[in-house]
Write an enzyme that holds these catalytic residues in place. Structure first.
Site, PDB file in Angstrom:
ATOM      1  N   HIS A  60     -34.691  34.928  -5.719  1.00 28.48           N
ATOM      2  CA  HIS A  60     -34.856  34.944  -7.183  1.00 28.48           C
ATOM      3  C   HIS A  60     -35.509  33.656  -7.673  1.00 28.48           C
ATOM      4  CE1 HIS A  60     -32.058  38.258  -6.722  1.00 28.48           C
ATOM      5  NE2 HIS A  60     -32.279  38.590  -7.971  1.00 28.48           N
ATOM      6  N   THR A  83     -27.564  24.718  -3.825  1.00 27.15           N
ATOM      7  CA  THR A  83     -26.228  24.155  -4.054  1.00 27.15           C
ATOM      8  C   THR A  83     -25.296  24.586  -2.918  1.00 27.15           C
ATOM      9  OG1 THR A  83     -25.641  26.085  -5.396  1.00 27.15           O
ATOM     10  CG2 THR A  83     -26.479  24.134  -6.575  1.00 27.15           C
ATOM     11  N   HIS A  91     -21.375  33.206 -13.439  1.00 27.77           N
ATOM     12  CA  HIS A  91     -22.651  33.504 -12.788  1.00 27.77           C
ATOM     13  C   HIS A  91     -22.696  34.961 -12.333  1.00 27.77           C
ATOM     14  CE1 HIS A  91     -22.999  29.091 -12.480  1.00 27.77           C
ATOM     15  NE2 HIS A  91     -24.295  29.304 -12.396  1.00 27.77           N
ATOM     16  N   HIS A  92     -23.893  35.390 -11.999  1.00 23.24           N
ATOM     17  CA  HIS A  92     -24.172  36.722 -11.450  1.00 23.24           C
ATOM     18  C   HIS A  92     -23.315  37.004 -10.202  1.00 23.24           C
ATOM     19  CE1 HIS A  92     -26.541  34.529  -8.422  1.00 23.24           C
ATOM     20  NE2 HIS A  92     -26.893  33.757  -9.445  1.00 23.24           N
ATOM     21  N   LYS A 116     -23.853  35.375  -6.476  1.00 19.90           N
ATOM     22  CA  LYS A 116     -23.705  33.947  -6.154  1.00 19.90           C
ATOM     23  C   LYS A 116     -22.655  33.736  -5.072  1.00 19.90           C
ATOM     24  CE  LYS A 116     -23.408  29.351  -8.225  1.00 19.90           C
ATOM     25  NZ  LYS A 116     -24.532  28.843  -7.407  1.00 19.90           N
TER      26      LYS A 116
HETATM   27  N1  LIG Z   1     -30.507  23.625  -9.094  1.00 16.26           N
HETATM   28  C1  LIG Z   1     -30.736  24.640  -9.939  1.00 16.26           C
HETATM   29  O1  LIG Z   1     -31.192  24.464 -11.086  1.00 16.26           O
HETATM   30  C2  LIG Z   1     -30.479  26.030  -9.452  1.00 16.26           C
HETATM   31  C3  LIG Z   1     -29.955  26.222  -8.216  1.00 16.26           C
HETATM   32  N2  LIG Z   1     -29.818  27.479  -7.715  1.00 16.26           N
HETATM   33  C4  LIG Z   1     -29.384  27.574  -6.323  1.00 16.26           C
HETATM   34  O2  LIG Z   1     -30.493  28.022  -5.554  1.00 16.26           O
HETATM   35  C5  LIG Z   1     -30.038  28.743  -4.422  1.00 16.26           C
HETATM   36  C6  LIG Z   1     -30.778  30.070  -4.318  1.00 16.26           C
HETATM   37  O3  LIG Z   1     -30.468  30.874  -5.431  1.00 16.26           O
HETATM   38  P1  LIG Z   1     -31.191  32.314  -5.641  1.00 16.26           P
HETATM   39  O4  LIG Z   1     -32.672  32.167  -5.619  1.00 16.26           O
HETATM   40  O5  LIG Z   1     -30.538  32.939  -6.819  1.00 16.26           O
HETATM   41  O6  LIG Z   1     -30.714  33.070  -4.309  1.00 16.26           O
HETATM   42  P2  LIG Z   1     -31.341  34.381  -3.638  1.00 16.26           P
HETATM   43  O7  LIG Z   1     -30.227  34.995  -2.877  1.00 16.26           O
HETATM   44  O8  LIG Z   1     -32.084  35.190  -4.608  1.00 16.26           O
HETATM   45  O9  LIG Z   1     -32.417  33.789  -2.587  1.00 16.26           O
HETATM   46  C7  LIG Z   1     -32.000  33.094  -1.447  1.00 16.26           C
HETATM   47  C8  LIG Z   1     -33.192  32.724  -0.595  1.00 16.26           C
HETATM   48  O10 LIG Z   1     -32.694  32.027   0.563  1.00 16.26           O
HETATM   49  C9  LIG Z   1     -33.127  32.713   1.720  1.00 16.26           C
HETATM   50  N3  LIG Z   1     -32.132  32.686   2.775  1.00 16.26           N
HETATM   51  C10 LIG Z   1     -30.864  33.201   2.742  1.00 16.26           C
HETATM   52  N4  LIG Z   1     -30.235  32.994   3.912  1.00 16.26           N
HETATM   53  C11 LIG Z   1     -31.114  32.329   4.699  1.00 16.26           C
HETATM   54  C12 LIG Z   1     -31.065  31.819   6.028  1.00 16.26           C
HETATM   55  N5  LIG Z   1     -29.964  31.948   6.778  1.00 16.26           N
HETATM   56  N6  LIG Z   1     -32.140  31.184   6.509  1.00 16.26           N
HETATM   57  C13 LIG Z   1     -33.262  31.046   5.754  1.00 16.26           C
HETATM   58  N7  LIG Z   1     -33.377  31.516   4.491  1.00 16.26           N
HETATM   59  C14 LIG Z   1     -32.313  32.137   3.977  1.00 16.26           C
HETATM   60  C15 LIG Z   1     -33.371  34.125   1.306  1.00 16.26           C
HETATM   61  O11 LIG Z   1     -34.267  34.706   2.230  1.00 16.26           O
HETATM   62  P3  LIG Z   1     -34.253  36.295   2.540  1.00 16.26           P
HETATM   63  O12 LIG Z   1     -35.147  36.895   1.499  1.00 16.26           O
HETATM   64  O13 LIG Z   1     -34.799  36.386   3.908  1.00 16.26           O
HETATM   65  O14 LIG Z   1     -32.815  36.747   2.425  1.00 16.26           O
HETATM   66  C16 LIG Z   1     -33.979  33.927  -0.084  1.00 16.26           C
HETATM   67  O15 LIG Z   1     -35.335  33.594   0.004  1.00 16.26           O
HETATM   68  C17 LIG Z   1     -28.521  28.823  -4.558  1.00 16.26           C
HETATM   69  O16 LIG Z   1     -27.932  27.782  -3.814  1.00 16.26           O
HETATM   70  C18 LIG Z   1     -28.303  28.566  -6.056  1.00 16.26           C
HETATM   71  O17 LIG Z   1     -27.030  28.043  -6.337  1.00 16.26           O
HETATM   72  C19 LIG Z   1     -30.137  28.588  -8.430  1.00 16.26           C
HETATM   73  C20 LIG Z   1     -30.630  28.456  -9.690  1.00 16.26           C
HETATM   74  C21 LIG Z   1     -30.843  27.168 -10.316  1.00 16.26           C
HETATM   75  O1  LIG Z   2     -26.792  30.366  -8.252  1.00 12.06           O
HETATM   76  C1  LIG Z   2     -27.280  30.270  -9.400  1.00 12.06           C
HETATM   77  O2  LIG Z   2     -27.829  31.229  -9.970  1.00 12.06           O
HETATM   78  C2  LIG Z   2     -27.230  28.974 -10.074  1.00 12.06           C
HETATM   79  N1  LIG Z   2     -26.810  27.953  -9.376  1.00 12.06           N
HETATM   80  C3  LIG Z   2     -26.740  26.608  -9.805  1.00 12.06           C
HETATM   81  C4  LIG Z   2     -25.315  26.095  -9.661  1.00 12.06           C
HETATM   82  O3  LIG Z   2     -24.668  26.411  -8.650  1.00 12.06           O
HETATM   83  O4  LIG Z   2     -24.854  25.352 -10.536  1.00 12.06           O
HETATM   84  C5  LIG Z   2     -27.365  26.367 -11.150  1.00 12.06           C
HETATM   85  C6  LIG Z   2     -27.344  27.530 -12.113  1.00 12.06           C
HETATM   86  O5  LIG Z   2     -26.126  27.557 -12.782  1.00 12.06           O
HETATM   87  C7  LIG Z   2     -27.684  28.849 -11.468  1.00 12.06           C
END
Ligand SMILES: NC(=O)C1=CN([C@@H]2O[C@H](COP(=O)(O)OP(=O)(O)OC[C@H]3O[C@@H](n4cnc5c(N)ncnc54)[C@H](OP(=O)(O)O)[C@@H]3O)[C@@H](O)[C@H]2O)C=CC1
Ligand SMILES: O=C(O)C1=N[C@H](C(=O)O)C[C@H](O)C1
Length: 252
Positions: free
Chosen positions: A12, A92, A146-147, A150
């Protein structure tokens, strides 16, 4: 032109980052990788993550932006350290030992980590520190929503806010995760509540209560685009900096 690599390209956040970087002046996506095969994202072919070290050498990006999981994220940042590429990490849920790997990498290249790239959360954190200092004896309860996809709980942002509360109070208060049974609330404890439901993008609320009044400070992200924009602002700021560990507040 800042040349950006994106890991977790099929996730995402990875998709949001690629979309935002593609339309941003002065930036170009030169590499997108994902663990599993996915169709092109915003016109960019997505490569296999297993090839990342070679791809970094070949495409030579200025900065890599990562939103994945702690295990792949640490591997990707190590690859950045080997290739001399700056890294912006939004993932995270890192353990202490995984955080230490990121800190090691930051001795070779600039690494910027943030649990939340929304500018409003930066403002929320300042407001929280000020409020807690103003009413240090009030009860504090933190709730994040959160969704339902997560994995990590409490959220990275919640953990950051808990550190802010502890810093503002000048102690390491006890964090009580959810409540059950007959144990009454102890003075000084901080209640922490993680809700997972539907497709909520991300909400954090700190409640302070005492002296017959209640104060709440809330941030609600309405789109993942806000995180992607902040991460790209951070990438822009990071390129050309010396090796070291940075956070989002450093960019202001
Ligand atoms: N700092 C910030 O502002 C924010 C932080 N986040 C954090 O970002 C992270 C990702 O969130 P989100 O995009 O919603 O998650 P998604 O589940 O949508 O995406 C996860 C990604 O990680 C990949 N992945 C999962 N497992 C593995 C693995 N074992 N090895 C390699 N790649 C892997 C997935 O690949 P595949 O498609 O192959 O499964 C996919 O591309 C979370 O930790 C979230 O908390 C999220 C939003 C904002
Ligand atoms: O997993 C998410 O979606 C998000 N993760 C971050 C967190 O763990 O704080 C940031 C945001 O809230 C969205």
């Amino acid at each position: 032109m800042i040349e950006v690599a994106v890991t977790g390209a099929g996730g995402h956040m990875g998709r949001e980052v690629i979309e935002a970087a593609t339309h941003r002046d002065g930036m170009a996506v030169v590499l997108a990788v994902n663990r599993t095969a996915v169709d092109p994202v915003a016109g960019h072919e997505v490569e296999a993550e297993a090839d990342l070290p070679d791809l970094l050498d070949d495409r030579d990006p200025d900065v890599l932006v990562d939103f994945t999981l702690p295990d792949p994220s640490t591997r990707y940042v190590e690859a950045c350290a080997d290739a001399g590429v700056a890294a912006v990490v939004g993932t995270t849920g890192f353990s202490d030992s995984q955080s230490a790997v990121l800190a090691d990498a930051a001795e070779s290249v600039p690494v910027l980590r943030a649990s939340n790239f929304a500018r409003g959360v930066m403002a929320l954190r300042r407001a929280i520190r000020e409020a807690v200092e103003a009413v240090p004896d009030y009860d504090v309860e933190l709730t994040e929503t959160h969704h339902n996809r997560k994995r990590d709980a409490p959220s990275g942002t919640a953990l950051t806010v808990l550190d802010d509360v502890d810093d503002a109070r000048g102690d390491d208060g006890e964090h009580v995760h959810g409540r059950e049974g007959e144990q009454p609330r102890e003075d000084g404890e901080v209640g922490v509540h993680a809700r997972r439901a539907g497709d909520v993008t991300g909400e954090h609320e700190l409640l302070l209560a005492g002296n017959h009044e209640v104060l709440t400070l809330t941030h609600r992200a309405e789109s993942r685009g806000v995180f992607a924009a902040g991460a790209l602002d951070a990438a822009d700021w990071l390129v050309g900096r010396p090796a070291g560990a940075y956070d989002f507040e450093d960019t202001i």
